[in-house]
Structures are given as C-alpha cells and as structure tokens.
Design an enzyme around this catalytic site. Structure first.
Site, PDB file in Angstrom:
ATOM      1  N   HIS A 138       0.846  -1.198   0.000  1.00 51.57           N
ATOM      2  CA  HIS A 138       0.000   0.000   0.000  1.00 51.57           C
ATOM      3  C   HIS A 138       0.879   1.243   0.000  1.00 51.57           C
ATOM      4  O   HIS A 138       1.778   1.386   0.837  1.00 51.57           O
ATOM      5  CB  HIS A 138      -0.902   0.011   1.229  1.00 51.57           C
ATOM      6  CG  HIS A 138      -1.777   1.220   1.314  1.00 51.57           C
ATOM      7  ND1 HIS A 138      -2.724   1.522   0.355  1.00 51.57           N
ATOM      8  CD2 HIS A 138      -1.834   2.219   2.229  1.00 51.57           C
ATOM      9  CE1 HIS A 138      -3.332   2.637   0.681  1.00 51.57           C
ATOM     10  NE2 HIS A 138      -2.816   3.092   1.810  1.00 51.57           N
ATOM     11  N   LYS A 153      -0.177  11.077   1.543  1.00 47.21           N
ATOM     12  CA  LYS A 153       0.603  10.435   0.480  1.00 47.21           C
ATOM     13  C   LYS A 153       0.215  10.954  -0.906  1.00 47.21           C
ATOM     14  O   LYS A 153       1.082  11.297  -1.725  1.00 47.21           O
ATOM     15  CB  LYS A 153       0.415   8.912   0.536  1.00 47.21           C
ATOM     16  CG  LYS A 153       0.853   8.265   1.827  1.00 47.21           C
ATOM     17  CD  LYS A 153       0.741   6.756   1.760  1.00 47.21           C
ATOM     18  CE  LYS A 153      -0.698   6.290   1.634  1.00 47.21           C
ATOM     19  NZ  LYS A 153      -1.515   6.633   2.814  1.00 47.21           N
TER      20      LYS A 153
END
Length: 316
Positions: free
Chosen positions: A143, A164
C-alpha cells in the site's frame, strides 16, 4: 502471492513475438506451471530437449530432431514415451521444421501441447526462459504511492490520511513521475531487484481526497507516468502525537532504517508529518541523500569524522 501460468496463457502471450503455431495437443491448454515449487530439484522452465532432467518447456531444434531420427524404432518409441510421461507444459519445435508424425500422434493422445515456431532454438530459449522466470517470480502488493524521483523508484507509504496522494501530486507538479497509486505490485526479478508496476485497473490514476480520481497522463502529459521502476527507497510518512524530540544521533543521521520486502531489505527514511513542513522538498532531499549514500558519501559520517579529528587535535 501464488502465481502460475497455463499453456494457453503462455501461447497467447508469446504467439506473435515467437510466431507460434499450435499443431497438436489442444486439450492440454490447461496444463500449468506453479511458482514456488519445493522439489529437491526444480526442473528448468525452458530448455533444449532433455530426457534425463526434463524441462517444463522442451525445445526441439535441428540437432534434437536429428538425434530422434538416429534412434532405432524401439529406442525412438521409448524416448517419445519418456518425453510425454513427465507431462511438460509444452513441446516447441524451432525453425518451422516438420513435426514427426509419431511425435504429433503422441502429443495428441496425451494432450501435450505441441507448438512450431519460425524462430531459432536460442531465440525460443531466451524469450521463454525470461518470460516464464518473470511471470513466476515472487511478487507482493504494497500500500502506497510508487514514483520515480530523480530517476530512482521511491515508494511513499503511511497510514490513511497522512498525505501520500497530496505529496505525490506536488511531486508530479515538480517534474517527477507516477508509477502506481494505492496498490503497486512488486516482483523480485533478480536476487537484489524488486520491479514495481501498476495494476491495469489503476493505470495512470491518482486518488486525492477532495478531488477524487485524477488521470495523471491527461493532466500532466505522457512523460508524467512510468510503466515500471525498480524499488530503491521507501519514504514513510508518520504523524507523531507530540512534537518529536530526536536524540543527538538521530539529528545527525535522520530516522533511517529498512523494510523487508520479499527477500530484500529496502532502505527506509521516516518523515514526520507536521504543519508547515514542505514534504515534497523533504522527499526530494531524502532521495538525493539516498543516492549519495549508495555512492559511499555519508554527510553524517563525514561530520562525525571531522568532529573526532578536531577533538583529537585539541586533546593535550
């Protein structure tokens, strides 16, 4: 992640590149090779005809067919039986040579896929070996957002909501490239190489909270996306509950470590997420620092050495 490939899948994937024709054993299309065999001696994935240590794909070139022709009737029948009994994924004849009728009949009877290619034997061997090794290599899905930053593959990780995707968007605007968002797939194609790619479903896409799904290729151009990249560095974003107070050593070296991925330890740098911090600049700096370290240049070690030398000179 367990991987496998069937005779039909291999044929379809390599048919155009290797000019393959399926001439016998069509019912054997579901034969497959499984990755991760624990046999004492794993058979080679592809190779020239070997009766003693059979390959999963047996290639018959000019010399192999000539050797079969040199056998008497009984030896030839026994040899073909041995070739068929081990249930290879497929038999492949090179250079458009004529297929012996007894071999064709045995392949049809045993449902062994039999192909003919216009390519030379060594071309078949190289293409099939590489393709099978890559397809069956160990792989894992992680991930994060996988990007190319300063020509190296960097995986940006962190818990949900750590920023992110926003960081990736800022890096894209600064000229770096996206490989995969959310679920990049990594394959160990060599003892020290992890190749990262994007699942077809997520190709060119980046999900950003508040904006939804963005098409990076349409927004930033073709040069903003990359098909694959080797993983060299992981940048992990963390949100500390309180203001971090690093030790003196951490202030020199930063928060560095490694993360075990498949059989490799990948360098990892942790960046605290706090208001006012420019994470894009910090990520670029972390990448440059990693590149310097791979060249044997470590600013922290240089400073410690200078400090030690200075203390030695001042010690009476």
């Amino acid at each position: 992640m367990n991987t496998s490939i069937t005779a039909r899948e291999l044929f379809d994937q390599q048919r155009d590149k290797l000019a393959l024709r399926w001439v016998a054993g069509p019912k054997g299309e579901h034969r497959e090779i499984q990755a991760g065999s624990n046999n004492a001696r794993r058979p080679s994935l592809a190779g020239y005809l070997n009766v003693i240590y059979p390959n999963k794909v047996q290639i018959l070139g000019t010399e192999e067919l000539a050797w079969l022709d040199s056998l008497d009737a009984r030896q030839r029948w026994e040899t073909i039986e041995k070739i068929i009994q081990v249930q290879p994924l497929a038999l492949a004849i090179s250079k458009n040579q004529s297929c012996p009728e007894d071999l064709r009949a045995a392949a049809d009877e045993s449902n062994t896929p039999l192909w003919i290619s216009s390519k030379r034997g060594h071309e078949l061997l190289n293409h099939l070996s590489y393709h099978l090794a890559r397809t069956l290599a160990p792989r894992v899905t992680l991930h994060g957002v996988f990007m190319e930053i300063y020509s190296i593959g960097v995986l940006i990780t962190g818990e949900a909501g750590s920023g992110k995707s926003e960081l990736a968007l800022e890096l894209l605007s600064r000229g770096h490239r996206l490989v995969a968002d959310d679920a990049p797939e990594f394959t160990q194609i060599a003892p020290d190489v992890l190749d990262g790619t994007c699942p077809e479903l997520l190709q060119d896409l980046l999900e950003v909270r508040g904006l939804g799904v963005l098409n990076v290729r349409d927004m930033f151009g073709d040069t903003a996306v990359k098909k694959n990249k080797y993983l060299r560095l992981i940048v992990h974003l963390t949100r500390p509950m309180t203001e971090p107070t690093p030790s003196g050593y951490e202030r020199l070296t930063g928060d560095s470590g490694s993360r075990h991925v498949l059989d490799l330890d990948v360098p990892l740098i942790t960046l605290p997420v706090m208001p006012g911090r420019n994470l894009a600049v910090l990520t670029e700096a972390a990448t440059r620092l990693h590149i310097l370290r791979t060249k044997g240049i470590d600013p922290a070690a240089m400073f410690i050495a200078r400090h030690s030398n200075l203390l030695e000179r001042r010690t009476p």
